[in-house]
Design a protein around this motif. Structure first.
Motif, PDB file in Angstrom:
ATOM      1  N   VAL A  49       2.062   8.885 -10.405  1.00  0.00           N
ATOM      2  CA  VAL A  49       1.694  10.213  -9.915  1.00  0.00           C
ATOM      3  C   VAL A  49       2.259  10.413  -8.516  1.00  0.00           C
ATOM      4  O   VAL A  49       2.688  11.511  -8.159  1.00  0.00           O
ATOM      5  N   ALA A  50       2.281   9.336  -7.726  1.00  0.00           N
ATOM      6  CA  ALA A  50       2.809   9.426  -6.361  1.00  0.00           C
ATOM      7  C   ALA A  50       4.250   9.905  -6.362  1.00  0.00           C
ATOM      8  O   ALA A  50       4.632  10.783  -5.573  1.00  0.00           O
ATOM      9  N   ASP A  51       5.068   9.347  -7.254  1.00  0.00           N
ATOM     10  CA  ASP A  51       6.469   9.767  -7.335  1.00  0.00           C
ATOM     11  C   ASP A  51       6.589  11.202  -7.833  1.00  0.00           C
ATOM     12  O   ASP A  51       7.426  11.980  -7.359  1.00  0.00           O
ATOM     13  N   VAL A  52       5.770  11.575  -8.790  1.00  0.00           N
ATOM     14  CA  VAL A  52       5.866  12.922  -9.357  1.00  0.00           C
ATOM     15  C   VAL A  52       5.448  13.969  -8.332  1.00  0.00           C
ATOM     16  O   VAL A  52       6.031  15.066  -8.263  1.00  0.00           O
ATOM     17  N   ILE A  53       4.449  13.662  -7.495  1.00  0.00           N
ATOM     18  CA  ILE A  53       4.055  14.592  -6.434  1.00  0.00           C
ATOM     19  C   ILE A  53       5.223  14.850  -5.491  1.00  0.00           C
ATOM     20  O   ILE A  53       5.508  15.999  -5.132  1.00  0.00           O
ATOM     21  N   VAL A  54       5.916  13.776  -5.094  1.00  0.00           N
ATOM     22  CA  VAL A  54       7.062  13.934  -4.194  1.00  0.00           C
ATOM     23  C   VAL A  54       8.193  14.670  -4.893  1.00  0.00           C
ATOM     24  O   VAL A  54       8.832  15.571  -4.314  1.00  0.00           O
ATOM     25  N   LEU A  55       8.458  14.318  -6.145  1.00  0.00           N
ATOM     26  CA  LEU A  55       9.502  15.014  -6.900  1.00  0.00           C
ATOM     27  C   LEU A  55       9.193  16.502  -7.026  1.00  0.00           C
ATOM     28  O   LEU A  55      10.103  17.341  -6.966  1.00  0.00           O
ATOM     29  N   ALA A  56       7.931  16.841  -7.193  1.00  0.00           N
ATOM     30  CA  ALA A  56       7.553  18.252  -7.309  1.00  0.00           C
ATOM     31  C   ALA A  56       7.862  18.996  -6.017  1.00  0.00           C
ATOM     32  O   ALA A  56       8.376  20.128  -6.038  1.00  0.00           O
TER      33      ALA A  56
END
Length: 720
Positions: free
Chosen positions: A520-527
């Motif tokens: 989720v941490a990576d997806v938040i940044v990717l978003a």
């Protein structure tokens, strides 16, 4: 006109405080906090890597040299009982003990004890001698050993040499090269000012001002003589508890550290403190940076004056044992004055064999002593219980102390991933904010394609990623986007994170992470990155925001919720938000936040301008959004801020209207944080760069670079 006797040199280097712009215009915003530690101050150069240099360090040889050093007394500053252990422990303790959890500042991780004001604090009297004694070792190992690491290692080896096995040790502290200007040590104008003075750090019923931890300007912790120099162990217990709590220590750790620190070594006050010379920063040139010199008497050995108290705490001050609790709990203690005139506690009817011998003559025995803080461990009910438990179980005491010492000396080094060396413990500790490794082989483009389908706005995506990353503090390397603790208590409920909006975004992004095997941490940044790319594309600029997978998702079990409370934002100039009124201005709070995040002045400028036009204000309010094209990464914030077709009208303490000069019609609203980029001469110079017709591409590039720096600030795995 005669020039006889006139110096031809312009004395810019000797400009007095009264001649600085801040003195002439005290309300001017001082940006120095963002300009310190410039690469120009570092004599090792921009290409030097301490992490790389450490690879050549012979740790075994270094520790062997330190063990030998402890008992190799140097005549110019002789060791007490022929052992430097107590002095080295005090040096390391006072370096690490300046840390406070509220803002992560202070501590031993930068070697800042070498510079003002710490090198001249009253509580650090004669620690300049400790560092000079170590100079031959620093000289020998050179660039492969920082002063910051050496100071802490010397204290740790001192304990080892006196019989306490170390829990562990990590290298990795990198030296700074000039005094830090970013640390608020208090508003007092004199050292050791009592708490009833006009600039006291106390209010109410002895409520200590945040973020301070020490009770007085110039002390590391509490006054050893008692509150404001008046002995009262129960009152001192209150100060001790508050001070250690502000270092993230609980009662058991507090008792262990106090007792363990006083198990070895001694206080020095066998003389007239009035005969001591100036502190290092005020010493004469010929003293060569050493302070508190006494040239009127012997002033070394048994005649040394440091704290003003005089005596050892234990019978055998060069041995790790349980003698501290034996003396504290076995004997009654009475108040007396040291030869230097300081209050201290001495035992009543002590056995001769329980007295420590003189530091220079073993045929002479002296009374042991206790400070008011020591007596607090006996008289405060909760501290007393812990003290008795340690007294009955010396092995348990030794283990708790070794772990607490490790925490004390490593808290500001950051997460375990930054630790270097053969003695790094394998155990992961909750105060290290552990985070599991995240997947690295993920399809970022596929994830961004699914993010696009969520219908989340650019401001929702960017704001969420920002809120996740902005907790990072370069002071103690805590916080940041890695771990995605934004999902957990207490962060998910912080007002500054807009819980309703946050849950909406997380509800959309969490299934995407699960579907693609990403954190989720990576997806938040990717978003957030995706939102910026779309906002840039709307200006006809194609940009791909750099992204490095590998962030992990922390769990509740990995999160010390209480220790994260001080990271809660109560202001964020980047999102134009203030939770409450503060004694300092909104723009000063912005600088403080930017400095903690490790940003430069131009990076701060680019980020504020970009966040405004992307519509990322907290709560969606309109102040500072100087554009009709919200969601587009344009230079409109800077263009309209610098447009002389408008004038600026105050409407409140932190609110302004921007109105047309021609019609008087209101065009936009603003806060102090917005308008400071037009009023401050340095920030206006940056704003004008981005307002130029030819710098749309530059602005986007700079914004993306600054954004990426914030998102990756806690990615220590990316540092070679």
């Amino acid at each position: 006109m005669s020039n006889t006797g006139q110096c031809p040199v312009m004395h810019g280097a000797n400009t007095t405080a009264e001649q600085t712009p801040a003195a002439w215009w005290p309300k001017s915003l001082n940006l120095d906090i963002l300009h310190q530690h410039d690469v120009k101050t570092n004599p090792l150069g921009v290409d030097f890597s301490y992490r790389h240099a450490l690879k050549s360090l012979d740790v075994a040889a270094l520790k062997k040299d330190l063990h030998a050093f402890m008992t190799d007394s140097q005549d110019w500053w002789p060791a007490d009982w022929g052992h430097y252990g107590g002095l080295m422990i005090r040096m390391a303790w006072h370096a690490a003990g300046s840390y406070r959890i509220a803002d992560g500042r202070g501590g031993a991780a930068t070697g800042n004890q070498r510079f003002a004001p710490l090198n001249s604090w009253p509580d650090n009297v004669n620690l300049d001698k400790a560092r000079r004694l170590l100079w031959p070792i620093k000289k020998k190992y050179g660039n492969a050993l920082s002063w910051a690491d050496l100071i802490v290692l010397a204290g740790t080896v001192a304990y080892e040499s006196m019989g306490l096995p170390a829990y562990g040790f990590a290298f990795g502290r990198e030296d700074i090269w000039h005094p830090e200007k970013d640390i608020y040590w208090g508003s007092e104008t004199e050292w050791l000012a009592p708490s009833d003075n006009d600039k006291s750090r106390y209010s109410g019923e002895r409520d200590l001002e945040n973020p301070l931890a020490a009770v007085m300007m110039g002390l590391i912790y509490v006054n050893p003589e008692g509150v404001d120099g008046q002995p009262d162990p129960l009152k001192t217990a209150h100060d001790v508890r508050v001070t250690f709590a502000r270092m993230a220590m609980n009662d058991e750790e507090t008792v262990a550290l106090t007792a363990g620190g006083h198990t070895v070594g001694k206080c020095h006050g066998n003389g007239d403190a009035a005969k001591l010379g100036a502190a290092p920063e005020a010493a004469e040139l010929h003293e060569q940076g050493m302070g508190w010199m006494n040239h009127s008497s012997r002033a070394i050995g048994r005649d040394t004056v440091s704290s003003g108290l005089e005596g050892a705490w234990t019978t055998h001050p060069t041995q790790w044992d349980n003698g501290y609790f034996y003396l504290l709990l076995t004997y009654d203690w009475a108040l007396k004055k040291s030869p230097a005139g300081a209050w201290q506690w001495e035992p009543v009817d002590i056995k001769e064999e329980d007295k420590p011998v003189d530091v220079e003559d073993a045929s002479i025995r002296q009374n042991p002593i206790m400070t008011d803080a020591d007596m607090a461990l006996k008289m405060d009910p909760e501290y007393r219980k812990i003290s008795e438990r340690f007294y009955k179980d010396p092995a348990y005491f030794a283990d708790v102390f070794a772990r607490a010492w490790f925490k004390l000396t490593h808290r500001d080094l950051g997460p375990k991933s930054r630790y270097i060396g053969p003695d790094v413990p394998t155990e992961s500790l909750i105060w290290q904010d552990p985070i599991p490794d995240g997947p690295r082989n993920i399809n970022a483009n596929a994830i961004k394609a699914d993010i696009a389908k969520t219908g989340l706005s650019i401001s929702e995506l960017v704001s969420t990623a920002w809120d996740s990353a902005r907790t990072y503090r370069d002071s103690d390397k805590r916080g940041g986007a890695n771990g995605a603790r934004l999902r957990l208590s207490p962060q998910k409920d912080w007002l500054g994170n807009e819980p309703e909006r946050l849950q909406k975004v997380l509800s959309a992004l969490t299934p995407i992470a699960a579907q693609h095997g990403a954190s989720v941490a990576d997806v938040i940044v990717l978003a957030g990155n995706y939102g910026i790319e779309q906002a840039a594309h709307a200006t006809n600029v194609t940009v791909q925001v750099p992204f490095s997978a590998g962030r992990g998702d922390a769990t509740v079990e990995m999160t010390d919720a209480e220790s994260f409370e001080p990271l809660e934002p109560v202001h964020d100039g980047f999102r134009n938000w203030l939770k409450d009124d503060f004694a300092v201005s909104a723009e000063e709070l912005l600088l403080d936040r930017a400095q903690l995040m490790g940003l430069t002045a131009w990076e701060m400028t680019a980020l504020v301008g970009g966040m405004r036009v992307l519509g990322c204000n907290h709560g969606g309010h309109e102040a500072g959004v100087f554009t009709d094209r919200v969601g587009i990464l344009s230079t409109d914030f800077f263009v309209n801020l610098t447009d002389m077709a408008y004038r600026w009208k105050p409407t409140g303490k932190n609110s302004y209207d921007i109105v047309s000069r021609a019609t008087g019609e209101k065009r936009w609203s603003a806060t102090r944080v917005d308008l400071v980029f037009g009023s401050n001469s340095v920030l206006r110079a940056y704003a004008e760069v981005y307002a130029q017709d030819d710098n749309q591409q530059k602005f986007i590039n700079d914004f993306v670079a600054a954004w990426t720096k914030v998102m990756n600030a806690d990615r220590f795995d990316l540092v070679s």
